[in-house]
Design an enzyme around this catalytic site. Sequence first.
Site, PDB file in Angstrom:
ATOM      1  N   TYR A 104       0.913  -1.204   0.059  1.00 11.88           N
ATOM      2  CA  TYR A 104       0.085  -0.119   0.136  1.00 11.88           C
ATOM      3  C   TYR A 104       0.840   1.222   0.118  1.00 11.88           C
ATOM      4  O   TYR A 104       1.899   1.261   0.803  1.00 11.88           O
ATOM      5  CB  TYR A 104      -0.896  -0.009   1.421  1.00 11.88           C
ATOM      6  CG  TYR A 104      -1.840   1.260   1.626  1.00 11.88           C
ATOM      7  CD1 TYR A 104      -2.594   1.718   0.645  1.00 11.88           C
ATOM      8  CD2 TYR A 104      -1.542   1.996   2.787  1.00 11.88           C
ATOM      9  CE1 TYR A 104      -3.231   3.053   0.816  1.00 11.88           C
ATOM     10  CE2 TYR A 104      -1.961   3.141   3.093  1.00 11.88           C
ATOM     11  CZ  TYR A 104      -2.964   3.693   2.137  1.00 11.88           C
ATOM     12  OH  TYR A 104      -3.521   4.968   2.130  1.00 11.88           O
ATOM     13  N   ASP A 176       0.051  -7.201   6.538  1.00 15.83           N
ATOM     14  CA  ASP A 176      -1.105  -6.521   6.348  1.00 15.83           C
ATOM     15  C   ASP A 176      -2.119  -7.356   5.974  1.00 15.83           C
ATOM     16  O   ASP A 176      -2.152  -7.668   4.703  1.00 15.83           O
ATOM     17  CB  ASP A 176      -0.775  -5.468   5.420  1.00 15.83           C
ATOM     18  CG  ASP A 176      -1.801  -4.307   5.275  1.00 15.83           C
ATOM     19  OD1 ASP A 176      -3.354  -4.723   5.531  1.00 15.83           O
ATOM     20  OD2 ASP A 176      -1.814  -3.298   4.954  1.00 15.83           O
TER      21      ASP A 176
END
Length: 388
Positions: A104, A176
């Site tokens: 990300y 994540d």
Amino acid sequence: MEYARLGEHTRCVRAGERLDRTVGGVTTPIHTAAAYMAAPDVDGAYRYPRYNNIPTQLAPAEKLAALEGAEAAIVLASGMAAISSSLLAVLGAGDHLVLQADLYGGTHRFLLAELTRLGIGYTCVPDADAASLEAAVTEKTRAVYIETPSNPLLRIVDLEAVAAMARRRGLVSIIDNTFASPINQRPLDFDFDIVVHSGTKYLNGHSDLNCGAVATSRALMAAVRERAVNFGQTLNTYDCYLLERGMKTLALRMAKHNDNAMAVARFLAGRKGVAVVHYPGLATHPGHETAKRQMRGFGGMLSFELDCAPQAARTFMDRLELALEAVSLGGVETLACFPAVTSHAKMTREARLAMGVSDTLVRFSAGCEDAADIIADLGQALDAAGIA
Ligand SMILES: Cc1ncc(COP(=O)(O)O)c(C=O)c1O
């Protein structure tokens, strides 16, 4: 009740709840007090919102712990709060971190802007297999950090292999798990140490809340909690209520997201004008076999590259009617965006293209509408843009 033994729909609905027996309501009340007369509770601390130990905060945290199979969990003000408190829990000045490059964009910004300032080194590894990650480990490395499926190319990293490498090298392994959610993937079962989430996405699921969460062992949670308390990464009581409510339907929603994304991926894979579809549920996806081993569903996210000029891709996006053009993901409504001008806009074009994020790559968050309607919308927008 011992929720760990019960089914995941039951855990979604009931685990962590803090019912108020004095009035008999069947939901956790929103506790608005910032001062509490009660005796010390979590970790011997008095109740106080910034200590993340008021009942409204504990309810969604315990629900997540029950879903991830974790000893402890905490809910925080954003996914970035979860990421930063976890990284700073295990890293200090002079330490080094090894990461997957395909992450990300906000995580990349945190590395560049914050870790560098704190004197923490890091290396991003383009091919995030365990051997390549291990090759980047130095004597100063303390942790390894991955994201699978990754944003926006849905790359799959082998959880078991990375966790085993981390264990052997004495590193803390962090993942994540935002894209998969604990319904589709439970990294702690594969021996990962820390799971972080942007709860803004699937955990809450209704695109009306910014929050984050960490799930890990009791020992590591002490360090994560300490960072979160000191940096004031509190999730306010009203948002905790919304998060707990959203999580009650997580397993139900994920089943629909999984089905819809698979149907959309199959449609796009058979459609002229679509150069490539990135979805781990497709047998053609390079990570499909690994995903089958470690995921119970392939998730609601996919991305695809249109075989057209950027202007036609823009027309396609403009002509979508049901799918909304927006950043973020994981809500009940279908969303689409161009990573090139959103999550990856701050990268140079060359670096972006080298990562595989082209100008016509569309990231697609399949919502909970009817699959036929989502597909019909995509079809008419492709036709309208002359992409065939
Ligand atoms: C995979 C992933 N991790 C973390 C984050 C950061 O979450 P938040 O915006 O809740 O801070 C995002 C946000 O888009 C994300 O997609």
